[in-house]
Design a protein around this motif. Structure first.
Motif, short mmCIF file in Angstrom:
data_model
loop_
_atom_site.label_atom_id
_atom_site.label_comp_id
_atom_site.label_asym_id
_atom_site.label_seq_id
_atom_site.Cartn_x
_atom_site.Cartn_y
_atom_site.Cartn_z
N LEU A 3 -15.26 -46.94 -32.32
CA LEU A 3 -15.31 -45.78 -31.44
C LEU A 3 -16.77 -45.45 -31.19
O LEU A 3 -17.46 -44.95 -32.07
N THR A 4 -17.25 -45.74 -30.00
CA THR A 4 -18.64 -45.43 -29.68
C THR A 4 -18.67 -44.51 -28.48
O THR A 4 -17.83 -44.63 -27.58
N PRO A 5 -19.61 -43.59 -28.46
CA PRO A 5 -19.69 -42.67 -27.33
C PRO A 5 -20.10 -43.41 -26.06
O PRO A 5 -20.87 -44.37 -26.11
N THR A 6 -19.55 -42.97 -24.97
CA THR A 6 -19.93 -43.52 -23.67
C THR A 6 -20.38 -42.36 -22.79
O THR A 6 -19.88 -41.24 -22.93
N PRO A 7 -21.31 -42.60 -21.88
CA PRO A 7 -21.84 -41.50 -21.07
C PRO A 7 -20.84 -40.94 -20.07
O PRO A 7 -21.04 -39.85 -19.56
N ASP A 8 -19.77 -41.66 -19.80
CA ASP A 8 -18.81 -41.20 -18.81
C ASP A 8 -17.59 -40.52 -19.40
O ASP A 8 -16.74 -40.03 -18.68
N HIS A 9 -17.50 -40.48 -20.73
CA HIS A 9 -16.36 -39.80 -21.36
C HIS A 9 -16.71 -38.33 -21.50
O HIS A 9 -17.59 -37.95 -22.27
N GLU A 10 -16.03 -37.49 -20.77
CA GLU A 10 -16.30 -36.05 -20.77
C GLU A 10 -15.27 -35.33 -21.63
O GLU A 10 -14.08 -35.60 -21.54
N VAL A 11 -15.74 -34.42 -22.45
CA VAL A 11 -14.88 -33.53 -23.22
C VAL A 11 -14.99 -32.19 -22.53
O VAL A 11 -16.02 -31.53 -22.60
N ARG A 12 -13.94 -31.79 -21.85
CA ARG A 12 -13.98 -30.62 -20.99
C ARG A 12 -13.27 -29.39 -21.56
O ARG A 12 -13.31 -28.33 -20.96
N SER A 13 -12.62 -29.56 -22.70
CA SER A 13 -11.87 -28.44 -23.26
C SER A 13 -11.78 -28.58 -24.77
O SER A 13 -12.08 -29.64 -25.33
N SER A 14 -11.37 -27.50 -25.40
CA SER A 14 -11.19 -27.58 -26.86
C SER A 14 -10.09 -28.58 -27.20
O SER A 14 -10.16 -29.25 -28.23
N GLU A 15 -9.10 -28.70 -26.33
CA GLU A 15 -8.03 -29.68 -26.57
C GLU A 15 -8.58 -31.10 -26.54
O GLU A 15 -8.18 -31.95 -27.34
N TRP A 57 -30.67 -41.18 -25.76
CA TRP A 57 -29.41 -41.90 -25.51
C TRP A 57 -28.96 -41.64 -24.08
O TRP A 57 -28.59 -42.56 -23.37
N TYR A 58 -28.98 -40.37 -23.67
CA TYR A 58 -28.59 -40.04 -22.30
C TYR A 58 -29.51 -40.71 -21.29
O TYR A 58 -29.05 -41.25 -20.28
N ARG A 59 -30.83 -40.65 -21.54
CA ARG A 59 -31.79 -41.29 -20.62
C ARG A 59 -31.51 -42.77 -20.45
O ARG A 59 -31.65 -43.32 -19.37
N SER A 60 -31.12 -43.44 -21.53
CA SER A 60 -30.87 -44.89 -21.45
C SER A 60 -29.72 -45.21 -20.52
O SER A 60 -29.59 -46.34 -20.06
N PHE A 61 -28.88 -44.22 -20.23
CA PHE A 61 -27.78 -44.39 -19.28
C PHE A 61 -28.07 -43.73 -17.95
O PHE A 61 -27.18 -43.56 -17.11
N GLY A 62 -29.33 -43.30 -17.76
CA GLY A 62 -29.71 -42.67 -16.49
C GLY A 62 -29.13 -41.28 -16.31
O GLY A 62 -28.92 -40.84 -15.19
N LYS A 63 -28.88 -40.60 -17.42
CA LYS A 63 -28.29 -39.26 -17.36
C LYS A 63 -29.17 -38.28 -18.13
O LYS A 63 -30.08 -38.68 -18.85
N GLN A 64 -28.88 -36.99 -17.98
CA GLN A 64 -29.57 -35.95 -18.74
C GLN A 64 -28.61 -35.31 -19.72
O GLN A 64 -27.41 -35.18 -19.45
N LEU A 65 -29.15 -34.89 -20.85
CA LEU A 65 -28.35 -34.17 -21.83
C LEU A 65 -27.77 -32.94 -21.16
O LEU A 65 -28.50 -32.17 -20.53
N PRO A 66 -26.45 -32.75 -21.22
CA PRO A 66 -25.83 -31.61 -20.54
C PRO A 66 -26.37 -30.28 -21.06
O PRO A 66 -26.35 -30.02 -22.26
N GLU A 67 -26.86 -29.46 -20.17
CA GLU A 67 -27.37 -28.15 -20.56
C GLU A 67 -26.25 -27.19 -20.93
O GLU A 67 -26.46 -26.26 -21.68
#
Length: 85
Positions: A3-15, A57-67
């Motif tokens: 189980l590795t984190p991916t930049p496109d997997h979004e956790v949008r809720s407590s569920e 980690w986020y930069r390596s995927f061309g993304k920014q850490l979510p504020e």
């Protein structure tokens, strides 16, 4: 499969977060001997290191850490898990 984190997997809720934690728990029960960090002390140290390094980690995927991340909620959840039954 690890189980590795991916930049496109979004956790949008407590569920969603509950589902991720339960998936981690089940993965540990079934193949925890394959985890790099099998003990709680190593897991927590790796968690702290990853959070510290997460902007890179986020930069390596061309993304920014979510504020909008709720760091307080995650901290409370981790702390509560030490005493919650």
């Amino acid at each position: 499969m690890p189980l590795t984190p991916t930049p496109d997997h979004e956790v949008r809720s407590s569920e969603d977060l509950v589902a991720v934690v339960r998936e981690l728990h089940q993965d540990y029960l079934s193949r925890g001997q394959e985890w790099e960090n099998q003990s709680l002390d190593r897991f927590l140290e790796a968690l702290a290191a990853w959070v510290d390094d997460s902007p890179g980690w986020y930069r390596s995927f061309g993304k920014q850490l979510p504020e909008e991340g709720d760091w307080t909620f995650l901290a409370r959840a981790l702390q509560a898990a030490t005493v919650y039954e």
